[in-house]
Design an enzyme around this catalytic site. Structure first.
Site, mmCIF file in Angstrom:
data_model
loop_
_atom_site.group_PDB
_atom_site.id
_atom_site.type_symbol
_atom_site.label_atom_id
_atom_site.label_comp_id
_atom_site.label_asym_id
_atom_site.label_seq_id
_atom_site.Cartn_x
_atom_site.Cartn_y
_atom_site.Cartn_z
ATOM 1 N N ASP A 23 25.917 26.132 30.792
ATOM 2 C CA ASP A 23 25.267 24.886 30.374
ATOM 3 C C ASP A 23 26.265 23.821 29.923
ATOM 4 O O ASP A 23 25.868 22.710 29.591
ATOM 5 C CB ASP A 23 24.278 25.161 29.229
ATOM 6 N N ASN A 93 46.512 46.388 47.793
ATOM 7 C CA ASN A 93 45.812 47.069 48.881
ATOM 8 C C ASN A 93 44.420 46.479 49.080
ATOM 9 O O ASN A 93 43.981 45.612 48.316
ATOM 10 C CB ASN A 93 45.751 48.574 48.597
ATOM 11 N N HIS A 123 31.007 38.785 28.927
ATOM 12 C CA HIS A 123 29.948 38.088 28.197
ATOM 13 C C HIS A 123 29.931 38.555 26.748
ATOM 14 O O HIS A 123 30.239 39.714 26.467
ATOM 15 C CB HIS A 123 28.582 38.383 28.823
ATOM 16 N N ALA A 166 43.942 56.777 39.388
ATOM 17 C CA ALA A 166 42.770 56.377 40.152
ATOM 18 C C ALA A 166 41.515 56.495 39.286
ATOM 19 O O ALA A 166 41.369 57.431 38.501
ATOM 20 C CB ALA A 166 42.637 57.243 41.392
ATOM 21 N N THR A 171 40.935 49.876 28.777
ATOM 22 C CA THR A 171 40.328 48.989 27.785
ATOM 23 C C THR A 171 41.326 48.509 26.735
ATOM 24 O O THR A 171 41.005 47.618 25.955
ATOM 25 C CB THR A 171 39.166 49.708 27.061
#
Length: 191
Positions: A23, A93, A123, A166, A171
Site C-alpha cells: 500500500d 546451478n 512478512h 543439501a 536460519t
C-alpha cells in the site's frame, strides 16, 4: 523522524530493512522493477542460450557485468534481480531462486547447487502487517558450497569455506570452515 529518513526512496527503505507495504505510495516503483526481472528471467529461461548469452542476460538482470569465470545454468528465478552481486568463479546451478530485495552478495569461488533458495524478505508475524515485507541481506563468503535444495533465510551470512548440506534450512549465520546440515541447520563438522 529526521528529514533524511523521510527523504529515503522506497528502494533505500527496502534495502535498509524497513517494512515496505504493497500500500506504500511508492510501491509501483518496486513493482516496475519486479516486472522487469520477470521479463528478463522469462527470456533467460524459455529459450536456449550459449554461455555468453546467458552471462549477458544475467548481467542485464543484476545491473552489473558478470565475470567470464562465473556461470549460471538456467532456469533461474528472482523477484527483483538488481540487488544481486556475483564474484569471480561462481557457479549457480539450475532452478535456483534468489529473492534479492534485501541484497545477495556471493563472493568468489562459490558453488550453489540446483534448486537452492536464497530468500532475503519475510512478512511480519503480526497479521495486521502481513501486507509488508522486511528485507535483510544474505552474504555468501568466499569458497562456499551450498548443496542442492538448501534454503538460506533473510539476514544470514555463510562464512568462508563453509558447506551447507543439501536440503538444509539456514536460519542463523554459519561460521567459517564448517559444515551445516538439517532443519534448522546446525554445525555438524569443522573443516
Amino acid at each position: 523522524m529526521s528529514e533524511k529518513v523521510l527523504n529515503k526512496d522506497i528502494f533505500e527503505r527496502d534495502r535498509a530493512g524497513e517494512p515496505v507495504s504493497i500500500d506504500d505510495p511508492e510501491y509501483p516503483k518496486l513493482k516496475e522493477m519486479m516486472l522487469r526481472a520477470a521479463e528478463l528471467t522469462t527470456r533467460l529461461n524459455t529459450s536456449f542460450h550459449d554461455e555468453d548469452e546467458i552471462r549477458s542476460l544475467f548481467s542485464e538482470l543484476i545491473g552489473s557485468e558478470v565475470d567470464k569465470s562465473s556461470r549460471v545454468t538456467p532456469p533461474f528465478y528472482t523477484d527483483f534481480g538488481r540487488n544481486i552481486k556475483v564474484g569471480k568463479n561462481v557457479f549457480i546451478n539450475h532452478a535456483c531462486t534468489f529473492m534479492d530485495r534485501g541484497g545477495i552478495t556471493i563472493e568468489d569461488d562459490t558453488k550453489i547447487g540446483p534448486k537452492a533458495n536464497l530468500i532475503t524478505s519475510n512478512h511480519p508475524l503480526d497479521p495486521a502487517h502481513r501486507k509488508e515485507l522486511i528485507s535483510t541481506p544474505i552474504w555468501i563468503k568466499r569458497n562456499v558450497w551450498i548443496g542442492a535444495g538448501a534454503t538460506i533465510l533473510p539476514g544470514v551470512t555463510i562464512g568462508e569455506n563453509s558447506v551447507v548440506a543439501a536440503a538444509a534450512v539456514v536460519t542463523q549465520n554459519v561460521p567459517p570452515n564448517t559444515v551445516v546440515a538439517g532443519v534448522p541447520a546446525k554445525v555438524i563438522k569443522t573443516l
